[in-house]
Design an enzyme around this catalytic site. Structure first.
Site, mmCIF file in Angstrom:
data_model
loop_
_atom_site.group_PDB
_atom_site.id
_atom_site.type_symbol
_atom_site.label_atom_id
_atom_site.label_comp_id
_atom_site.label_asym_id
_atom_site.label_seq_id
_atom_site.Cartn_x
_atom_site.Cartn_y
_atom_site.Cartn_z
ATOM 1 N N TYR A 54 -8.546 48.533 11.668
ATOM 2 C CA TYR A 54 -8.787 47.089 11.751
ATOM 3 C C TYR A 54 -7.792 46.295 10.918
ATOM 4 C CZ TYR A 54 -12.943 47.789 14.530
ATOM 5 O OH TYR A 54 -13.783 48.122 15.557
ATOM 6 N N ASN A 88 -14.524 38.173 22.139
ATOM 7 C CA ASN A 88 -13.309 38.520 21.405
ATOM 8 C C ASN A 88 -13.497 38.363 19.897
ATOM 9 O OD1 ASN A 88 -12.142 38.916 23.903
ATOM 10 N ND2 ASN A 88 -11.260 36.858 23.974
ATOM 11 N N ASP A 90 -10.822 37.911 17.927
ATOM 12 C CA ASP A 90 -9.696 37.127 17.419
ATOM 13 C C ASP A 90 -10.118 35.664 17.250
ATOM 14 O OD1 ASP A 90 -8.968 35.464 19.884
ATOM 15 O OD2 ASP A 90 -8.784 37.473 20.734
ATOM 16 N N HIS A 105 -19.257 39.279 18.929
ATOM 17 C CA HIS A 105 -18.944 40.573 18.348
ATOM 18 C C HIS A 105 -18.225 40.462 17.003
ATOM 19 C CE1 HIS A 105 -19.138 42.085 22.751
ATOM 20 N NE2 HIS A 105 -20.330 42.033 22.184
ATOM 21 N N SER A 173 -14.945 41.470 32.228
ATOM 22 C CA SER A 173 -15.372 42.279 33.372
ATOM 23 C C SER A 173 -16.868 42.173 33.600
ATOM 24 C CB SER A 173 -14.993 43.744 33.144
ATOM 25 O OG SER A 173 -15.710 44.254 32.024
#
Length: 232
Positions: A54, A88, A90, A105, A173
């Site tokens: 990470y 995401n 980011d 997340h 997805s």
């Protein structure tokens, strides 16, 4: 009252900024098995490896820049109530200028206590070091929800989606649960878009408008339509 747009984004929107999608065709994530770097068991077995993974990924995120899709979404706030719910980790939505972003997340630019996940801290620099501790004296770990862990923000995400007038899926997805179930939480009659190069193959709902294009191409166009009050 402004109409409410909910944007749900996945790895596809950040891929155009140079960030790799979660799993490649070989089933690996940047050369690692997901089980070795993104589970509580991996952390218990080899925290140094997980931390290193990470730390490297965080540097990549910080070097990346928002793309045309991220930037276009910011414009919607001029005319709509906008919430972004993202899978995401980011911070490209925030750096583009979006003001209401919910990270399902976690966020890689933050650290959390390995004892109490509610204790979250900004990271000074780009790395969390082994030996860096929270106020309880436990090792700091990435502020990321791993496989096998609960998703604390799901309740808030569901409440947001339940009031959407327009719901736009970008670059996801819709295969990873529980996040994939958010589409089912939207009200009947909400206008729904699905933007992804494989959208038509992934759509499971008859009332979703599929757009088989990259986010950087399709999102600015859809935003222009919405700013002209044309939502069809």
């Amino acid at each position: 009252m402004k109409k409410h747009i909910v944007i749900f984004t996945g790895a596809g929107i950040s891929a155009e900024s140079g960030l790799k999608t979660f799993r490649g065709e070989d089933g690996l994530w940047e050369g690692f098995r997901v089980e070795d770097v993104a589970t509580p068991a991996a952390w218990a077995k080899d925290p140094e490896l997980v931390q290193h993974f990470y730390n490297v990924r965080r540097k990549t995120v910080l070097e990346a820049k928002p793309n045309a899709a991220h930037s276009a979404l910011v414009k919607l706030e001029e005319m709509y109530q906008v919430n972004i719910v993202t899978q995401n980790i980011d911070d490209l939505h925030e750096r583009a200028g979006s003001t209401k972003v919910l990270h399902l997340h976690g966020l890689i630019t933050k650290a959390q206590s390995s004892e109490d996940p509610k204790l979250v801290y900004p990271i000074v620099g780009t790395e969390i070091g082994m030996g860096d501790q929270c106020e309880l004296g436990s090792q700091l770990r990435p502020h990321v929800v791993w496989f096998g862990e609960a998703v604390p923000a799901m309740g808030e995400a569901i409440r947001i989606c339940q009031t959407a007038d327009i719901f736009i899926v970008i670059g996801s997805s819709l295969q990873v649960y529980p996040a994939a179930g958010l589409l089912d939480e939207t009200p009947n009659g909400a206008v729904k878009y699905f933007i992804d190069p494989q959208a038509s193959a992934l759509i499971r709902h008859h009332d979703v408008i599929g757009i088989d294009e990259q986010a950087g191409v399709a999102v600015p166009r859809i935003v222009d339509q919405l700013m002209g009050n044309n939502v069809q």
